[in-house]
Design a protein around this motif. Structure first.
Motif, PDB file in Angstrom:
ATOM      1  N   ALA A  55       0.845  -1.196   0.000  1.00 33.62           N
ATOM      2  CA  ALA A  55       0.000   0.000   0.000  1.00 33.62           C
ATOM      3  C   ALA A  55       0.879   1.244   0.000  1.00 33.62           C
ATOM      4  CB  ALA A  55      -0.907   0.009   1.223  1.00 33.62           C
ATOM      5  N   VAL A  78      -4.000   4.063  -0.623  1.00 31.56           N
ATOM      6  CA  VAL A  78      -4.206   3.221  -1.801  1.00 31.56           C
ATOM      7  C   VAL A  78      -3.659   1.822  -1.525  1.00 31.56           C
ATOM      8  CG1 VAL A  78      -3.720   2.918  -4.262  1.00 31.56           C
ATOM      9  CG2 VAL A  78      -3.992   5.224  -3.311  1.00 31.56           C
ATOM     10  N   ARG A  79      -4.535   0.812  -1.685  1.00 31.29           N
ATOM     11  CA  ARG A  79      -4.083  -0.577  -1.580  1.00 31.29           C
ATOM     12  C   ARG A  79      -3.440  -0.973  -2.899  1.00 31.29           C
ATOM     13  NH1 ARG A  79      -9.407  -1.373   0.994  1.00 31.29           N
ATOM     14  NH2 ARG A  79      -9.030  -1.647   3.212  1.00 31.29           N
ATOM     15  N   ASP A  80      -2.228  -1.496  -2.823  1.00 31.58           N
ATOM     16  CA  ASP A  80      -1.525  -1.962  -4.015  1.00 31.58           C
ATOM     17  C   ASP A  80      -1.810  -3.450  -4.218  1.00 31.58           C
ATOM     18  OD1 ASP A  80      -0.366   0.569  -4.322  1.00 31.58           O
ATOM     19  OD2 ASP A  80       1.399   0.022  -3.150  1.00 31.58           O
ATOM     20  N   HIS A  81      -1.369  -3.993  -5.327  1.00 33.86           N
ATOM     21  CA  HIS A  81      -1.505  -5.425  -5.595  1.00 33.86           C
ATOM     22  C   HIS A  81      -0.271  -5.888  -6.355  1.00 33.86           C
ATOM     23  CE1 HIS A  81      -2.361  -4.703  -9.846  1.00 33.86           C
ATOM     24  NE2 HIS A  81      -3.189  -3.744  -9.460  1.00 33.86           N
ATOM     25  N   GLU A  89      -6.653   1.023 -15.202  1.00 40.00           N
ATOM     26  CA  GLU A  89      -7.041   0.453 -13.905  1.00 40.00           C
ATOM     27  C   GLU A  89      -7.301   1.569 -12.893  1.00 40.00           C
ATOM     28  OE1 GLU A  89      -5.045  -2.332 -10.428  1.00 40.00           O
ATOM     29  OE2 GLU A  89      -4.226  -2.410 -12.447  1.00 40.00           O
ATOM     30  N   PRO A  91      -7.282   2.837  -9.192  1.00 41.46           N
ATOM     31  CA  PRO A  91      -6.634   2.440  -7.937  1.00 41.46           C
ATOM     32  C   PRO A  91      -7.663   2.201  -6.827  1.00 41.46           C
ATOM     33  CG  PRO A  91      -5.822   4.583  -8.720  1.00 41.46           C
ATOM     34  CD  PRO A  91      -6.930   4.178  -9.611  1.00 41.46           C
ATOM     35  N   ASP A  92      -7.327   1.292  -5.918  1.00 39.16           N
ATOM     36  CA  ASP A  92      -8.171   1.001  -4.756  1.00 39.16           C
ATOM     37  C   ASP A  92      -7.880   2.070  -3.695  1.00 39.16           C
ATOM     38  OD1 ASP A  92      -9.770  -0.098  -2.812  1.00 39.16           O
ATOM     39  OD2 ASP A  92      -8.539  -1.891  -2.513  1.00 39.16           O
ATOM     40  N   SER A  93      -8.389   3.266  -3.931  1.00 39.05           N
ATOM     41  CA  SER A  93      -8.077   4.441  -3.111  1.00 39.05           C
ATOM     42  C   SER A  93      -9.193   4.726  -2.111  1.00 39.05           C
ATOM     43  CB  SER A  93      -7.872   5.649  -4.027  1.00 39.05           C
ATOM     44  OG  SER A  93      -7.532   6.778  -3.278  1.00 39.05           O
ATOM     45  N   HIS A  94      -8.800   5.153  -0.925  1.00 37.99           N
ATOM     46  CA  HIS A  94      -9.750   5.458   0.147  1.00 37.99           C
ATOM     47  C   HIS A  94      -9.314   6.725   0.881  1.00 37.99           C
ATOM     48  CE1 HIS A  94     -11.557   1.420  -0.103  1.00 37.99           C
ATOM     49  NE2 HIS A  94     -10.317   1.064  -0.440  1.00 37.99           N
TER      50      HIS A  94
END
Length: 137
Positions: A55, A78-81, A89, A91-94
């Motif tokens: 992340a 942001v969760r990375d993968h 794509e 990003p899984d951002s919060h």
């Protein structure tokens, strides 16, 4: 006591009293690298970048310490993968809150996602230390 001396003492007393009651000015979090287990923080003059295991996060403002050397700011987490980031794509951002305190060269930092109220974790960092972060493969 003559009137002039009394006025002088009164004015000096009022100025001294007012100076003691003025709120303290926030001080900036010292710039540079702060590191700990599973976290590395790079503090710049106007923003801060955080690297975590799988992340990362960004704080788009200068972090200011209050009189008790505490802070609370908002930013994005942001969760990375593992693997490449695909074209287009999202990003899984919060949105996240970053709060903590500083004692000498040690920072205590808590990160919480504000959209879900989930805790990312609590960390202890040392100023000038390199963080130990494991990135996703």
């Amino acid at each position: 006591m003559p009137i002039r001396s009394f006025r002088r003492v009164l004015i000096i007393g009022l100025v001294s009293s007012a100076a003691c009651e003025m709120p303290s000015v926030p001080s900036p979090l010292p710039a540079g690298t702060w590191g700990g287990d599973h976290i590395s923080v790079t503090v710049a003059q106007a923003s801060t970048h955080v690297e975590l295991d799988c992340a990362h996060a960004d704080i788009p403002v200068a972090i200011q310490l209050d009189q008790a050397n505490q802070f609370a700011v908002a930013g994005a987490f942001v969760r990375d993968h593992g693997g490449p980031i695909r074209l287009g794509e999202v990003p899984d951002s919060h949105p996240a809150s970053f709060s903590g305190s500083v004692t000498r060269d040690t920072m205590a930092l808590a990160i919480r996602l504000t959209d879900s109220n989930d805790s990312v974790g609590s960390f202890v960092l040392t100023r000038g230390a390199t963080g130990r972060v494991v990135k996703c493969l």
